[in-house]
Design a protein around this motif. Structure first.
Motif, short mmCIF file in Angstrom:
data_model
loop_
_atom_site.label_atom_id
_atom_site.label_comp_id
_atom_site.label_asym_id
_atom_site.label_seq_id
_atom_site.Cartn_x
_atom_site.Cartn_y
_atom_site.Cartn_z
N GLU A 129 34.89 23.74 61.43
CA GLU A 129 33.70 24.09 60.66
C GLU A 129 32.68 22.98 60.83
O GLU A 129 32.98 21.81 60.58
CB GLU A 129 34.02 24.24 59.16
N SER A 132 26.95 23.86 58.91
CA SER A 132 26.92 24.35 57.53
C SER A 132 25.69 23.92 56.73
O SER A 132 25.80 23.24 55.71
CB SER A 132 28.19 23.89 56.79
N PRO A 133 24.51 24.32 57.21
CA PRO A 133 23.29 23.87 56.51
C PRO A 133 23.01 24.69 55.25
O PRO A 133 23.62 25.73 55.02
CB PRO A 133 22.20 24.15 57.55
N ASN A 134 22.08 24.19 54.47
CA ASN A 134 21.53 24.94 53.34
C ASN A 134 20.28 25.65 53.86
O ASN A 134 19.62 25.16 54.77
CB ASN A 134 21.17 23.99 52.20
N HIS A 169 29.42 27.50 57.95
CA HIS A 169 29.45 28.01 56.58
C HIS A 169 28.08 27.78 55.95
O HIS A 169 27.80 26.70 55.41
CB HIS A 169 30.55 27.29 55.80
N ASN A 171 25.12 27.71 53.52
CA ASN A 171 24.93 27.73 52.07
C ASN A 171 23.60 28.40 51.74
O ASN A 171 22.56 27.75 51.74
CB ASN A 171 24.99 26.29 51.54
N TYR A 322 30.81 24.23 43.51
CA TYR A 322 30.97 23.95 44.94
C TYR A 322 32.44 23.99 45.38
O TYR A 322 32.80 24.66 46.35
CB TYR A 322 30.33 22.59 45.21
N ASP A 326 34.99 26.37 47.98
CA ASP A 326 35.75 25.84 49.12
C ASP A 326 37.24 26.17 49.03
O ASP A 326 37.89 26.35 50.05
CB ASP A 326 35.55 24.31 49.21
N TYR A 344 36.93 19.96 59.16
CA TYR A 344 35.62 20.08 58.52
C TYR A 344 34.75 18.92 58.99
O TYR A 344 35.06 17.76 58.70
CB TYR A 344 35.75 19.94 57.00
N VAL A 346 31.82 17.12 58.13
CA VAL A 346 30.92 17.02 56.97
C VAL A 346 30.64 15.53 56.68
O VAL A 346 31.51 14.68 56.88
CB VAL A 346 31.53 17.70 55.71
N GLN A 350 30.79 13.25 51.27
CA GLN A 350 31.67 14.26 50.66
C GLN A 350 33.16 13.93 50.82
O GLN A 350 34.01 14.81 50.68
CB GLN A 350 31.35 15.64 51.22
N HIS A 353 35.10 14.81 47.75
CA HIS A 353 35.21 16.27 47.63
C HIS A 353 36.38 16.80 48.47
O HIS A 353 37.19 17.61 48.00
CB HIS A 353 33.89 16.91 48.08
N PHE A 354 36.48 16.33 49.71
CA PHE A 354 37.54 16.87 50.57
C PHE A 354 38.92 16.35 50.19
O PHE A 354 39.90 17.08 50.31
CB PHE A 354 37.20 16.65 52.05
N1 ARG Z 1 26.11 22.91 52.85
C1 ARG Z 1 26.70 21.65 52.52
C2 ARG Z 1 25.63 20.56 52.55
O1 ARG Z 1 24.64 20.73 53.21
C3 ARG Z 1 27.80 21.24 53.44
C4 ARG Z 1 28.95 22.18 53.44
C5 ARG Z 1 30.17 21.54 53.98
N2 ARG Z 1 31.26 22.45 54.13
C6 ARG Z 1 32.11 22.80 53.18
N3 ARG Z 1 33.05 23.66 53.48
N4 ARG Z 1 32.03 22.31 51.97
O2 ARG Z 1 25.83 19.52 51.96
#
Ligand code: ARG
Length: 587
Positions: A129, A132-134, A169, A171, A322, A326, A344, A346, A350, A353-354
């Protein structure tokens, strides 16, 4: 090199077994694949080095003494002499490979399909993965680091035989997109990206920035955005329609940046489809006592025993956050495409988070949670004062590539090479991407880094363009040869012609390519292939400066060296593909 190497490991193991039998009868000697093999620092000392330190204790003899004894034992093994020569050098048994057969093997391997590729991950499925942008704004420099790490690692894993699925992924829901929407509702007047002549993701990003500016005028605007989110959750038609429209603009613009930079995905997940998946599993975990209900009504997990905190998984109003999303997405992914590993890519922000996510999935009883991997990468900064963008803080990806392309074109013009490159703008962009991707990959991912656009574009030094330039030199030799220039036309290639130390050193570099891919895949580290490319470029540069190819008076040597140049070019092209560095035939 692999084949000669494993043949020698077997021979040395056989000699060692005899030595063990003589000195410590009944003691098991190390097996061939347990032997340590090094590369001697100076090629004149040999091609492989077997250190004897580890044997000293068992054999009750000094390492140098053991190496000497093995030298004699290897000399007595009949098959050995055809494969090369072993010699004791201090505590090492060094092997000089028989060059001609190895040269023949390497040149044939390069010509066979899939040069460099291995089978170390055959039968494995790996999901990667990345990006994964917003959807509230376009990609920025941090995404460029993310994207090249994800794409390159995916290509490297696939080159080792893994079945790789690249997942993005996106967002596309939440407060951030509501902010862009709200600013558009207030100031957009129904305009479209076409109306304003803007790339569609930049258009959306413009309204996100505008939201920030509107805060000064309208104090309640944050509350309005929250209200919009509630309306979105309730599925209000007008809100959903605007949301769809703006997301389409954002995503289609972002996809253009992927296409421009050579990135692609097998699957796009959208958070609006997945954000509720996790809730069910959180409820199940609650029922099983893995999670608990806090006094305020939220559902939490207590990870203090593993050095992590308490963490909220569902808010007191029951809505997911969030991490809930996940949890659900990870489970759904493994159900729909059972895999051996999920990586991932990322940002390092984070990490916590992971850690929490992986721990929760383990506690929920998923065996595969052990095979989840966070490929964490640090921030990318620019030297101060450069490339301030619309938002003032982050560096826009498209703008940066535009700027790099401009600089690359200027460099080609300064060198007066417009005619030889042909498509000036196209080549400029490829140089820009080579510069960017190499620079980003070369640094170990975990570290924050400073990206220096000018340094990255230099045609000399440890840069992408230097590598591209060397690849183009190899292509240019081949082009001339194909036009009939050179003495090779009257010659025949013969491996034995390439036995000189200079030619041999380059053959060895080429031969090391499969090993570099295998190591990069095992460590999930693309910098190994990036560094390999740089070594290849340097070796090729020295070699072709000192060793005439087409102008060689010896026609057979010219023809043999041309074969070597063809192998070098093929290796450049294959390694460049794995690191997202566009290969150029002329520059
Ligand atoms: N969209 C999130 C961001 O821009 C990152 C996502 C990372 N991937 C995940 N599975 N949490 O910070």
């Amino acid at each position: 090199m692999t084949e000669a190497r494993s043949a020698w490991m077997a021979i040395v193991a056989q000699a060692l077994a005899a030595e063990f039998e003589a000195r410590v009868p009944g003691q098991p000697a190390p097996k061939a694949d347990e032997l340590v093999v090094e590369t001697p620092p100076d090629p004149a000392m040999g091609d492989l080095g077997f250190p004897m330190f580890a044997m000293a204790k068992v054999l009750r003899a000094g390492p140098a003494q053991i190496a000497k004894a093995l030298e004699a034992r290897v000399a007595a093994i009949p098959e050995a002499s055809a494969l090369g020569q072993a010699k004791a050098v201090g505590p090492y048994l060094n092997v000089s490979l028989a060059r001609a057969p190895e040269i023949a093997r390497v040149l044939a391997a390069v010509r066979s399909p899939g040069w460099g590729q291995g089978t170390s991950l055959a039968g494995k499925r790996v999901m990667v993965e990345f990006s994964s942008p917003n959807t509230n704004k376009p990609l920025h420099l941090g995404h460029l680091r993310n994207n090249v790490l994800g794409e390159s690692v995916s290509r490297i894993l696939a080159a080792e035989g893994a079945e790789v699925r690249k997942v993005n992924h996106i967002n596309d829901r939440g407060i951030h997109i509501c902010k862009s929407m709200l600013a558009y509702m207030k100031k957009g007047e129904g305009r479209t990206p076409e109306d304003e002549g803007l790339k569609s993701d930049h258009f959306v990003g413009k309204y996100y920035v505008l939201f920030g500016e509107l805060k000064a005028e309208a104090k309640d605007i944050e509350a309005e955005a929250q209200e919009l989110l509630v309306q979105w959750e309730a599925g209000e038609t007008a809100v959903r329609e605007l949301w769809k429209r703006m997301n389409e603009w954002a995503v289609s613009g972002i996809k253009k940046t992927y296409a421009r930079t050579g990135k692609g995905f097998d699957l796009y997940d959208y958070e609006s489809d997945t954000y509720e998946l996790g809730r069910r599993f959180v409820h199940e975990g609650l029922a099983k006592g893995i999670f608990f209900k806090a006094e305020d009504g939220s559902v939490q997990v207590d990870l203090e025993d593993v050095g992590l905190d308490k963490k909220v998984l569902l808010r007191k109003d029951g809505t997911s956050i969030y991490i809930t999303q996940d949890i659900g997405t990870a489970i759904e992914r493994h159900e729909s495409w059972p895999h051996d590993k999920l990586i991932y890519v990322v940002a390092s922000e984070q990490q916590y988070h992971f850690k929490v996510l992986f721990e929760i999935l383990k506690r929920l009883g998923f065996e595969w949670a052990r095979d989840l991997h966070h490929l964490s990468y640090g921030l990318v900064n620019l030297p101060s004062g450069r490339m301030k963008t619309r938002e003032g803080t982050v560096v826009d990806a498209d703008d940066l590539i535009d700027e790099l392309s401009r600089l690359a074109v200027a460099e080609i013009e300064a060198k007066g090479r417009e005619d030889s490159v042909g498509d000036l703008a196209g080549v400029g962009e490829k140089i820009a991407l080579g510069a960017l991707h190499y620079y980003l990959l070369q640094t170990a991912p975990a570290k924050d880094m400073l990206y220096d656009p000018e340094a990255s574009l230099s045609f000399n030094g440890d840069t992408g363009p230097y590598i591209q330039y060397m690849g183009a030199r190899a292509s240019s030799i081949i082009r001339k040869a194909n036009k009939g220039e050179g003495t090779h036309v009257n010659g025949t290639p013969r491996p034995a012609k390439l036995e000189s130390d200079a030619d041999w050193a380059l053959v060895r570099r080429v031969a090391a390519f499969p090993g570099a891919i295998e190591a990069a895949a095992a460590k999930v580290d693309s910098s190994i292939v990036a560094n390999y490319l740089h070594d290849l470029a340097q070796d090729f540069s020295t070699w072709y400066r000192d060793n005439p190819v087409l102008a060689n008076p010896d026609a057979d040597l010219a023809a043999s060296r041309l074969e070597l140049v063809i192998a070098v070019r093929a290796t450049f092209a294959a390694a460049a593909r794995l690191t997202c560095i566009p290969f150029l035939d002329a520059m």
